[in-house]
Design an enzyme around this catalytic site. Structure first.
Site, PDB file in Angstrom:
ATOM      1  N   ASP A   1       0.823  -1.207   0.000  1.00 24.13           N
ATOM      2  CA  ASP A   1       0.000   0.000   0.000  1.00 24.13           C
ATOM      3  C   ASP A   1       0.857   1.257   0.000  1.00 24.13           C
ATOM      4  O   ASP A   1       2.072   1.210   0.225  1.00 24.13           O
ATOM      5  CB  ASP A   1      -0.909   0.021   1.227  1.00 24.13           C
ATOM      6  CG  ASP A   1      -1.970  -1.062   1.201  1.00 24.13           C
ATOM      7  OD1 ASP A   1      -2.372  -1.458   0.089  1.00 24.13           O
ATOM      8  OD2 ASP A   1      -2.385  -1.521   2.280  1.00 24.13           O
TER       9      ASP A   1
ATOM     10  N   TYR B   1       6.829  -9.899   6.884  1.00 25.43           N
ATOM     11  CA  TYR B   1       6.697  -8.453   7.055  1.00 25.43           C
ATOM     12  C   TYR B   1       7.289  -8.042   8.398  1.00 25.43           C
ATOM     13  O   TYR B   1       7.238  -8.802   9.370  1.00 25.43           O
ATOM     14  CB  TYR B   1       5.229  -8.025   7.003  1.00 25.43           C
ATOM     15  CG  TYR B   1       4.669  -7.914   5.609  1.00 25.43           C
ATOM     16  CD1 TYR B   1       4.692  -6.703   4.924  1.00 25.43           C
ATOM     17  CD2 TYR B   1       4.124  -9.021   4.969  1.00 25.43           C
ATOM     18  CE1 TYR B   1       4.174  -6.599   3.638  1.00 25.43           C
ATOM     19  CE2 TYR B   1       3.603  -8.928   3.682  1.00 25.43           C
ATOM     20  CZ  TYR B   1       3.635  -7.707   3.027  1.00 25.43           C
ATOM     21  OH  TYR B   1       3.126  -7.608   1.748  1.00 25.43           O
TER      22      TYR B   1
END
EC number: 5.4.99.12
Length: 263
Positions: free
Chosen positions: A57, A115
């Site tokens: 994003d 992540y």
């Protein structure tokens, strides 16, 4: 005249997502994908389209993004890397390139994705870490956060941590590793799974941040069991999130580029 053969390449990319509207190409907006495709097309002397391991994003960073593309152009690895980087801004960098077999796919060949979320945990905000971490002023109980987070390990229905707009058909995912540690003023959260739902990491972190000394046991497990987004914490800022590492089968023999510290 002999027709040139298409070759497939994998590419390792690092970027600071602060200045882009996410990964995916969008008309009229500057994105990571559009910038990389423009640079590759100039070096290849033909239009190049890329597929990535994970679409990030706006504001999300990466040191472990992997992409693939095909080209009829012949270049040495060094020429590809130096050439493409010369057309990219200093916020995006190609770290490695490797010719791969036709059956390689940056997205579908991936075994897992890791992540990292970084929190700047201090009563005063940091100017230096402003776009590299999320500021939380209250002191976080890292030991309790870690203990609670272990209930997320394994395969579960992660509907409680799935944001609206998620296009995935199934809410089931498998988290294989979840570690939380403190490094002075930084709290570092590492999560590895086969894949992730929309905003899943940021929603998990948002829930972990809610934990304090008075939080009752099994707080995270109860949220997980509800299978309802309304029970989880808020979606935290994108600026603390990094696509850290993407794992592939050994048969592809891809380079491993993984920095332990990425601020």
């Amino acid at each position: 005249m002999k027709e040139k053969k298409n070759k497939k390449f994998a590419l390792g990319v690092e970027y600071d997502g602060s200045y882009y509207h996410g990964w995916q190409s969008q008309k009229g907006l500057s994105t990571i994908q559009s910038e990389i495709e423009k640079a590759l097309s100039k070096i290849a002397n033909h239009q190049v389209n890329v597929i990535c391991a994970g679409r990030t994003d706006s504001g999300v960073h990466s040191i472990g993004q992997v992409i693939h593309f095909t080209s009829i152009s012949f270049r040495s690895d060094f020429s590809w890397i130096v050439g493409v980087n010369s057309y990219l801004s200093k916020n995006i960098s190609v770290k490695w390139i490797k010719e791969v077999s036709e059956n390689f796919n940056a997205r579908y060949s991936a075994i897992s994705r890791s992540y990292r979320y970084i929190i700047y945990n201090h009563k005063c905000r940091s100017a230096i870490f402003r776009n590299r971490s999320n500021h939380v002023y209250k002191e976080l109980n890292v030991d309790k956060m870690y203990f609670e987070a272990q209930s997320l390990l394994g395969e579960h229905d992660f509907s409680s941590f799935r944001s609206s707009g998620c296009q995935s058909r199934s809410p089931f995912r498998t988290i294989t590793d979840l570690n939380i540690r403190r490094l002075k003023n930084l709290v570092i959260i590492d999560i590895t799974a086969n894949s992730f739902l929309y905003h899943m990491v940021r929603n998990i972190v948002g829930s972990l941040i809610q934990i304090n000394d008075n939080t009752k046991k099994n707080y995270i497990k109860k949220i997980l069991d509800k299978k309802d987004r309304n029970y989880a914490g808020p979606t935290v800022s994108a600026r603390g999130l990094y696509l850290f590492f993407v794992k592939y089968p050994m048969c592809f023999n891809l380079p491993i580029f993984k920095d332990d510290f990425i601020i």
